[in-house]
Structures are given as C-alpha cells and as structure tokens.
Design an enzyme around this catalytic site. Structure first.
Site, PDB file in Angstrom:
ATOM      1  N   GLU A   1       1.997   4.340   7.135  1.00 36.19           N
ATOM      2  CA  GLU A   1       0.858   4.132   6.086  1.00 36.19           C
ATOM      3  C   GLU A   1       0.366   5.446   5.539  1.00 36.19           C
ATOM      4  O   GLU A   1       0.398   6.571   5.678  1.00 36.19           O
ATOM      5  CB  GLU A   1      -0.145   3.675   7.194  1.00 36.19           C
ATOM      6  CG  GLU A   1       0.326   1.985   8.019  1.00 36.19           C
ATOM      7  CD  GLU A   1      -0.411   1.255   7.021  1.00 36.19           C
ATOM      8  OE1 GLU A   1       0.676   1.086   6.439  1.00 36.19           O
ATOM      9  OE2 GLU A   1      -0.258  -0.059   7.703  1.00 36.19           O
TER      10      GLU A   1
ATOM     11  N   HIS B   1       3.165   1.922   1.739  1.00 34.87           N
ATOM     12  CA  HIS B   1       4.002   2.167   3.636  1.00 34.87           C
ATOM     13  C   HIS B   1       5.630   2.078   3.290  1.00 34.87           C
ATOM     14  O   HIS B   1       5.831   0.801   2.917  1.00 34.87           O
ATOM     15  CB  HIS B   1       3.467   1.735   4.949  1.00 34.87           C
ATOM     16  CG  HIS B   1       3.951   0.101   4.902  1.00 34.87           C
ATOM     17  ND1 HIS B   1       2.610  -0.673   4.245  1.00 34.87           N
ATOM     18  CD2 HIS B   1       4.298  -0.681   5.057  1.00 34.87           C
ATOM     19  CE1 HIS B   1       2.755  -1.904   4.983  1.00 34.87           C
ATOM     20  NE2 HIS B   1       4.177  -1.929   5.714  1.00 34.87           N
TER      21      HIS B   1
ATOM     22  N   ASN C   1       0.755  -1.543  -0.135  1.00 42.05           N
ATOM     23  CA  ASN C   1       0.423   0.088  -0.233  1.00 42.05           C
ATOM     24  C   ASN C   1       1.047   1.497   0.044  1.00 42.05           C
ATOM     25  O   ASN C   1       0.644   2.547   0.266  1.00 42.05           O
ATOM     26  CB  ASN C   1      -0.762   0.150   0.705  1.00 42.05           C
ATOM     27  CG  ASN C   1      -0.323   0.482   3.121  1.00 42.05           C
ATOM     28  OD1 ASN C   1       0.679  -0.357   2.351  1.00 42.05           O
ATOM     29  ND2 ASN C   1      -0.709   0.248   3.415  1.00 42.05           N
TER      30      ASN C   1
HETATM   31  C1  GLP Z   1       6.047  -4.243   7.468  1.00 42.79           C
HETATM   32  C2  GLP Z   1       7.381  -2.944   7.553  1.00 42.79           C
HETATM   33  C3  GLP Z   1       8.077  -2.399   7.316  1.00 42.79           C
HETATM   34  C4  GLP Z   1       7.942  -3.832   5.809  1.00 42.79           C
HETATM   35  C5  GLP Z   1       6.601  -3.902   5.229  1.00 42.79           C
HETATM   36  C6  GLP Z   1       6.908  -5.126   4.088  1.00 42.79           C
HETATM   37  O1  GLP Z   1       5.413  -3.356   7.424  1.00 42.79           O
HETATM   38  N1  GLP Z   1       7.059  -2.194   8.684  1.00 42.79           N
HETATM   39  O2  GLP Z   1       9.394  -2.230   7.319  1.00 42.79           O
HETATM   40  O3  GLP Z   1       9.040  -2.700   4.435  1.00 42.79           O
HETATM   41  O4  GLP Z   1       6.091  -4.920   6.187  1.00 42.79           O
HETATM   42  O5  GLP Z   1       7.600  -5.913   4.345  1.00 42.79           O
HETATM   43  P1  GLP Z   1       7.808  -6.878   3.998  1.00 42.79           P
HETATM   44  O6  GLP Z   1       9.355  -6.915   3.022  1.00 42.79           O
HETATM   45  O7  GLP Z   1       7.560  -8.213   4.092  1.00 42.79           O
HETATM   46  O8  GLP Z   1       6.659  -7.574   2.385  1.00 42.79           O
END
Ligand code: GLP
Length: 227
Positions: free
Chosen positions: A131, A126, A124
């Site tokens: 967020e 973030h 999304n």
């Molecule tokens: C999580 C973390 C982020 C991370 C993102 C993507 O919520 N707070 O720091 O970059 O989501 O996660 P993933 O690497 O598992 O796709």
C-alpha cells in the site's frame, strides 16, 4: 503500443504465457495474484490445461498476499484453492502462502527464486498488498490496508465491519526479484493509475511505480496503452 483487445482475449494471452513458462521450465516458481482481474485468466489456464494436458506437478505456487484478520472462506488461500489449486489438482505441499510460511522470502530464495509473478494493480497504485507508501527496500511484511483498498474489497464481505484491515504481503524486493513479471489491468478505471505508475516518477506513494525498475515486465490491458 498495446492495442485494445477484449478482457477475454487478454486473459487468454496471459494464460498462454503462464503455461509457456511451465512448458519451458516445469519446476517454475509462480507468484499468483487474487482479486477480480486474474479470474478469467485462471479459467483459460484450466481450459488450456485440459486441451494441452499441461503437467503442473513440479511447479511451485506462491500467493502474493493474505489477510491477517479474516475467516478461511474469505482468505486468499481459499481463493487460490478454489480457482487454481483444486481444479489443477496441485499438491498442497507445492502451495505456499505468506501466512503459513514464517520466512517467505527465505523459502522462495532457497527454492531458486520466483520465475514468473503475475500482478494486478489497485486503483491507489498498490501491487500485491504493498500500500502507499511502501519502501522500495521492503521484503515480505505485514501492512495496514488503506480505506480505498478496503472499499474496493468490500463486496467480498457480508458487512463493512468484517472487512479485514490487516494483511501480509510479498514486498517490493520480493516482487522485483522475480525473473519475469506480468502486470494485468482491466477496465478504464485502471488506466489512470497505470499511466501514473509506469510513466510518472518512481514514487513510494505509488508502489506500482517500482515496476519501472524491472527488466522483464510484460503489461496486459484491455485498453490502449503505451509506454
Ligand atoms: C487486491 C489484491 C491485489 C490485486 C488488487 C486489485 O487487494 N491484494 O493482488 O491486484 O487488489 O484487485 P482487482 O483485480 O480485483 O481489481
């Protein structure tokens, strides 16, 4: 133009870049991510540390974010302890977390500011736990997690009822204050949001789009991507 390389090759490239930062500036302040994306990179950091005898003893480590309502084993502090701090034998006094330090931004600034921060990206848009929508002027702050983020992180929890919905995160200004930024994105499911974030307008509804304002952003993907 980023050419498609394997996730393992890209993860090793990032590990080499992080270790180069420590070699050049042993007392670097590092912002470290959690999630799935950096796991392979952390494995390469451990392997290269053994091979090159990297000295981590002066480095300072800062977690990007932390859940406010979960138990220790599900915390990002525990994630970093098991994937980074323990294996690299990092002293606890050199490991900071936004939940345990009252004024995170002040602590970071008083130690000289972040030298290198590694980021993943949520589907999304973030970054850390900023967020949509997030103000460009935000510093470290508490957030309510979106449904899409909670869904994405569901697999790490035994049941939907215990998936956290609140967190504390480095803010956009905290991240943009880092002298170097590395953004990692793996999997075709991240390509569309990366395109929107880095090629579209800067938009509070896509917090990763603020990264366009950083002068020293390095992007690592396992798919073809060009800005
Ligand atoms: C999580 C973390 C982020 C991370 C993102 C993507 O919520 N707070 O720091 O970059 O989501 O996660 P993933 O690497 O598992 O796709």
């Amino acid at each position: 133009m980023i050419l498609a390389k394997s996730k393992d090759e890209v993860s090793k490239d990032v590990a080499v870049s992080v270790i180069s930062q420590i070699t050049e500036k042993p007392d670097s302040l590092l912002g470290l991510p959690t999630g799935r994306t950096p796991l392979n990179m952390y494995e390469h950091i451990k392997e290269l540390t053994r091979k090159r005898n990297v000295d981590w003893s002066q480095a300072q480590f800062f977690g990007l974010d932390e859940y406010l309502d979960t138990d220790r084993l599900q915390s990002f502090k525990y994630y970093l302890e098991t994937n980074v701090y323990g294996p690299l034998k990092i002293s606890e006094k050199n490991c900071s977390n936004p939940l345990t330090i009252v004024n995170y931004d002040n602590a970071i600034e008083s130690m000289g500011g972040l030298d290198l921060t590694v980021l993943g990206i949520g589907t999304n848009g973030h970054i850390a736990f900023n967020e949509p929508p997030t103000s460009e002027l935000s510093w470290t702050h508490c957030v309510w997690l979106t449904e899409s983020t909670k869904d994405a992180n569901m697999e790490f929890f035994e049941s939907p009822e215990i998936v956290p919905d609140k967190a504390v995160t480095m803010g956009i200004q905290t991240l943009l204050s880092s002298r170097r930024l590395i953004l990692m994105a793996f999997g075709s499911h991240k390509k569309e949001i990366l395109e929107r974030a880095l090629k579209g307008p800067v938009d509070p509804l896509i917090p990763a789009s603020y990264l366009q304002k950083h002068q020293n952003l390095e992007i690592y993907t396992d798919f073809e991507f060009s800005i």
